[in-house]
Each structure stands twice: as C-alpha cells, then as structure tokens.
Design a protein around this motif. Structure first.
Motif, mmCIF file in Angstrom:
data_model
loop_
_atom_site.group_PDB
_atom_site.id
_atom_site.type_symbol
_atom_site.label_atom_id
_atom_site.label_comp_id
_atom_site.label_asym_id
_atom_site.label_seq_id
_atom_site.Cartn_x
_atom_site.Cartn_y
_atom_site.Cartn_z
ATOM 1 N N LEU A 198 0.783 -1.235 0.000
ATOM 2 C CA LEU A 198 0.000 0.000 0.000
ATOM 3 C C LEU A 198 0.818 1.290 0.000
ATOM 4 O O LEU A 198 0.517 2.181 -0.793
ATOM 5 N N PRO A 199 1.832 1.441 0.860
ATOM 6 C CA PRO A 199 2.505 2.750 0.882
ATOM 7 C C PRO A 199 3.017 3.230 -0.475
ATOM 8 O O PRO A 199 2.672 4.340 -0.880
ATOM 9 N N PRO A 200 3.786 2.424 -1.211
ATOM 10 C CA PRO A 200 4.240 2.957 -2.499
ATOM 11 C C PRO A 200 3.088 3.178 -3.483
ATOM 12 O O PRO A 200 3.097 4.154 -4.236
ATOM 13 N N MET A 201 2.104 2.298 -3.450
ATOM 14 C CA MET A 201 0.981 2.452 -4.381
ATOM 15 C C MET A 201 0.181 3.710 -4.058
ATOM 16 O O MET A 201 -0.182 4.471 -4.968
ATOM 17 N N ALA A 202 -0.121 3.942 -2.784
ATOM 18 C CA ALA A 202 -0.907 5.118 -2.396
ATOM 19 C C ALA A 202 -0.161 6.406 -2.709
ATOM 20 O O ALA A 202 -0.747 7.371 -3.205
ATOM 21 N N ILE A 203 1.139 6.398 -2.459
ATOM 22 C CA ILE A 203 1.932 7.604 -2.721
ATOM 23 C C ILE A 203 2.016 7.890 -4.213
ATOM 24 O O ILE A 203 1.761 9.015 -4.658
ATOM 25 N N VAL A 204 2.327 6.879 -5.012
ATOM 26 C CA VAL A 204 2.443 7.089 -6.463
ATOM 27 C C VAL A 204 1.085 7.458 -7.056
ATOM 28 O O VAL A 204 0.996 8.377 -7.886
ATOM 29 N N THR A 205 0.036 6.775 -6.639
ATOM 30 C CA THR A 205 -1.305 7.099 -7.144
ATOM 31 C C THR A 205 -1.660 8.541 -6.810
ATOM 32 O O THR A 205 -2.175 9.280 -7.661
ATOM 33 N N SER A 206 -1.390 8.955 -5.573
ATOM 34 C CA SER A 206 -1.709 10.326 -5.152
ATOM 35 C C SER A 206 -0.887 11.357 -5.935
ATOM 36 O O SER A 206 -1.434 12.371 -6.392
ATOM 37 N N LEU A 207 0.395 11.090 -6.081
ATOM 38 C CA LEU A 207 1.241 12.035 -6.821
ATOM 39 C C LEU A 207 0.780 12.168 -8.274
ATOM 40 O O LEU A 207 0.753 13.276 -8.819
ATOM 41 N N SER A 234 1.916 19.973 -20.326
ATOM 42 C CA SER A 234 0.926 20.218 -21.378
ATOM 43 C C SER A 234 -0.331 19.409 -21.072
ATOM 44 O O SER A 234 -0.327 18.494 -20.242
ATOM 45 N N ASP A 235 -1.406 19.718 -21.763
ATOM 46 C CA ASP A 235 -2.646 18.967 -21.589
ATOM 47 C C ASP A 235 -2.448 17.495 -21.943
ATOM 48 O O ASP A 235 -2.984 16.618 -21.270
ATOM 49 N N ALA A 236 -1.669 17.228 -22.973
ATOM 50 C CA ALA A 236 -1.407 15.842 -23.369
ATOM 51 C C ALA A 236 -0.633 15.095 -22.280
ATOM 52 O O ALA A 236 -0.932 13.926 -21.986
ATOM 53 N N GLN A 237 0.317 15.774 -21.677
ATOM 54 C CA GLN A 237 1.081 15.143 -20.594
ATOM 55 C C GLN A 237 0.183 14.864 -19.380
ATOM 56 O O GLN A 237 0.274 13.809 -18.764
ATOM 57 N N ARG A 238 -0.681 15.817 -19.056
ATOM 58 C CA ARG A 238 -1.615 15.620 -17.937
ATOM 59 C C ARG A 238 -2.573 14.470 -18.211
ATOM 60 O O ARG A 238 -2.882 13.688 -17.317
ATOM 61 N N GLN A 239 -3.025 14.383 -19.444
ATOM 62 C CA GLN A 239 -3.928 13.279 -19.813
ATOM 63 C C GLN A 239 -3.233 11.933 -19.654
ATOM 64 O O GLN A 239 -3.826 10.967 -19.186
ATOM 65 N N GLU A 240 -1.967 11.856 -20.056
ATOM 66 C CA GLU A 240 -1.206 10.616 -19.926
ATOM 67 C C GLU A 240 -0.991 10.267 -18.451
ATOM 68 O O GLU A 240 -1.121 9.108 -18.046
ATOM 69 N N ILE A 241 -0.689 11.268 -17.638
ATOM 70 C CA ILE A 241 -0.517 11.028 -16.201
ATOM 71 C C ILE A 241 -1.849 10.603 -15.576
ATOM 72 O O ILE A 241 -1.899 9.702 -14.742
ATOM 73 N N ARG A 242 -2.941 11.232 -16.009
ATOM 74 C CA ARG A 242 -4.268 10.854 -15.489
ATOM 75 C C ARG A 242 -4.594 9.403 -15.865
ATOM 76 O O ARG A 242 -5.141 8.659 -15.065
ATOM 77 N N ARG A 243 -4.226 9.003 -17.083
ATOM 78 C CA ARG A 243 -4.450 7.611 -17.501
ATOM 79 C C ARG A 243 -3.678 6.656 -16.594
ATOM 80 O O ARG A 243 -4.211 5.654 -16.123
ATOM 81 N N LYS A 244 -2.414 6.997 -16.329
ATOM 82 C CA LYS A 244 -1.597 6.159 -15.449
ATOM 83 C C LYS A 244 -2.136 6.169 -14.011
ATOM 84 O O LYS A 244 -2.093 5.147 -13.323
ATOM 85 N N HIS A 245 -2.630 7.326 -13.594
ATOM 86 C CA HIS A 245 -3.240 7.438 -12.267
ATOM 87 C C HIS A 245 -4.434 6.490 -12.148
ATOM 88 O O HIS A 245 -4.533 5.721 -11.191
ATOM 89 N N ARG A 246 -5.318 6.537 -13.122
ATOM 90 C CA ARG A 246 -6.510 5.684 -13.090
ATOM 91 C C ARG A 246 -6.143 4.205 -13.146
ATOM 92 O O ARG A 246 -6.742 3.377 -12.464
ATOM 93 N N GLN A 247 -5.150 3.888 -13.962
ATOM 94 C CA GLN A 247 -4.701 2.506 -14.093
ATOM 95 C C GLN A 247 -4.182 1.958 -12.758
ATOM 96 O O GLN A 247 -4.522 0.843 -12.362
ATOM 97 N N LEU A 248 -3.383 2.734 -12.044
ATOM 98 C CA LEU A 248 -2.864 2.293 -10.755
ATOM 99 C C LEU A 248 -3.943 2.357 -9.669
ATOM 100 O O LEU A 248 -3.997 1.488 -8.790
ATOM 101 N N ALA A 249 -4.806 3.356 -9.743
ATOM 102 C CA ALA A 249 -5.868 3.507 -8.737
ATOM 103 C C ALA A 249 -6.814 2.307 -8.731
ATOM 104 O O ALA A 249 -7.372 1.964 -7.681
ATOM 105 N N CYS A 250 -6.983 1.657 -9.876
ATOM 106 C CA CYS A 250 -7.838 0.458 -9.948
ATOM 107 C C CYS A 250 -7.302 -0.666 -9.065
ATOM 108 O O CYS A 250 -8.060 -1.551 -8.660
#
Length: 172
Positions: free
Chosen positions: A104-113, A128-144
């Motif tokens: 949990l600790p590394p996952m929660a920290i990385v997901t939050s960041l 950029s908006d494209a970079q934020r979208q890519e980070i949001r995609r990775k965020h959602r993927q890990l948050a699952c």
C-alpha cells in the motif's frame, strides 16, 4: 459479582490502551473517505475526489503514526483464542500486514502524486494537456489496484480490532 465484573469484556475494553481505539476509529474514517472519494470520481467530481482522497491519505498517515506509537509503547498483542478462529485471525492479520507494509505505501503515494500532477496541483503546473492526460491515464490505471488494496487494509484493520478487543478479548 466482583470476579465476574473484573473478567467482563467491557472492563477489558476499558483497560486497553486508548491508542487502540483511536487506531480503529482512524481506520473506519479512512474507509469512509475512500468510499466517498470513489463515489465523487464516479460522479465526475474530480476536485472533490482529489480532496477526499488526500484526506484519506492524511488519515491513513495519522493512523500509521498512532499505530507505531502504540506498538512502541505496548509491544506485541497476542490473540487469546485457539483453533479455527485463531487460524482465521492469523490469516487476516498476515494479509493485512503484508499489504499495509509492503504494497500500500508505495501504491498510495504514487497514485496520489499522479493524481495531483494530472490536476496541475503539484509538480504538474508546467505540463501540457497531453502530458496531464497521460498522467491521469496512469493514475486511473494504478488507482484500480490501489483502492481495493487500501480498502482491504482499512477494513481488515477494523476487523482485527473487533476480534481482539470485542469478540474474543484476552481476559487473562
């Protein structure tokens, strides 16, 4: 009358260190915040979701400080039952500890960041908006993965508390 009272679960509960009860309350609060945060993101309330999840992270951090303090002061607590119920308890405890300490600790920290970066709240202001979208995609993927593990750790923390201090308290 007095010997029965001395060995009653209520007296044992009152004799337990106060941090035990605080820890259980923090786990309950973390669980509620995680579920509320999930509800907000499902409703498209991204900023409210982010604030709620940051609150869950803060509560979980407060729990960790309280938990470590408690075990520093009290040490190890034994489960006072034998048989199948002890096996169930130990299984819940083992999975809880491994997921809480290692996963949990590394996952929660990385997901939050990633979530913060995708919103431009922290370290994401110059993206950029494209970079934020890519980070949001990775965020959602890990948050699952992070959310169910985090919920499991929070809920099993409460289950362990209930088993130790309410259902099968060690009255010795």
């Amino acid at each position: 009358m007095i010997p029965e009272l001395i060995h009653s679960p209520m007296v044992h509960l009152l004799a337990a260190h106060p941090l035990v009860h605080l820890n259980a309350g923090l786990n309950v609060l973390a669980t509620i915040l995680l579920l509320v945060g999930y509800f907000h993101i499902r409703q498209g309330r991204v900023e409210t979701h982010a604030r709620t999840m940051l609150a869950a992270l803060a509560v979980s951090t407060a729990f960790l400080v309280s938990y470590l303090t408690y075990h520093y002061l009290v040490g190890h607590v034994q489960f006072g039952q034998e048989g199948a119920v002890k096996t169930v308890y130990q299984t819940i405890l083992a999975t809880h500890i491994v997921l809480a300490a290692v996963v949990l600790p590394p996952m929660a920290i990385v997901t939050s960041l990633r979530g913060l970066k995708s919103l431009g709240w922290w370290l994401g202001k110059n993206l950029s908006d494209a970079q934020r979208q890519e980070i949001r995609r990775k965020h959602r993927q890990l948050a699952c993965w992070t959310l169910p593990i985090w919920l499991y750790v929070s809920v099993t923390g409460v289950i362990i508390y209930v088993m130790l201090y309410h259902v099968w308290p060690d009255t010795a």
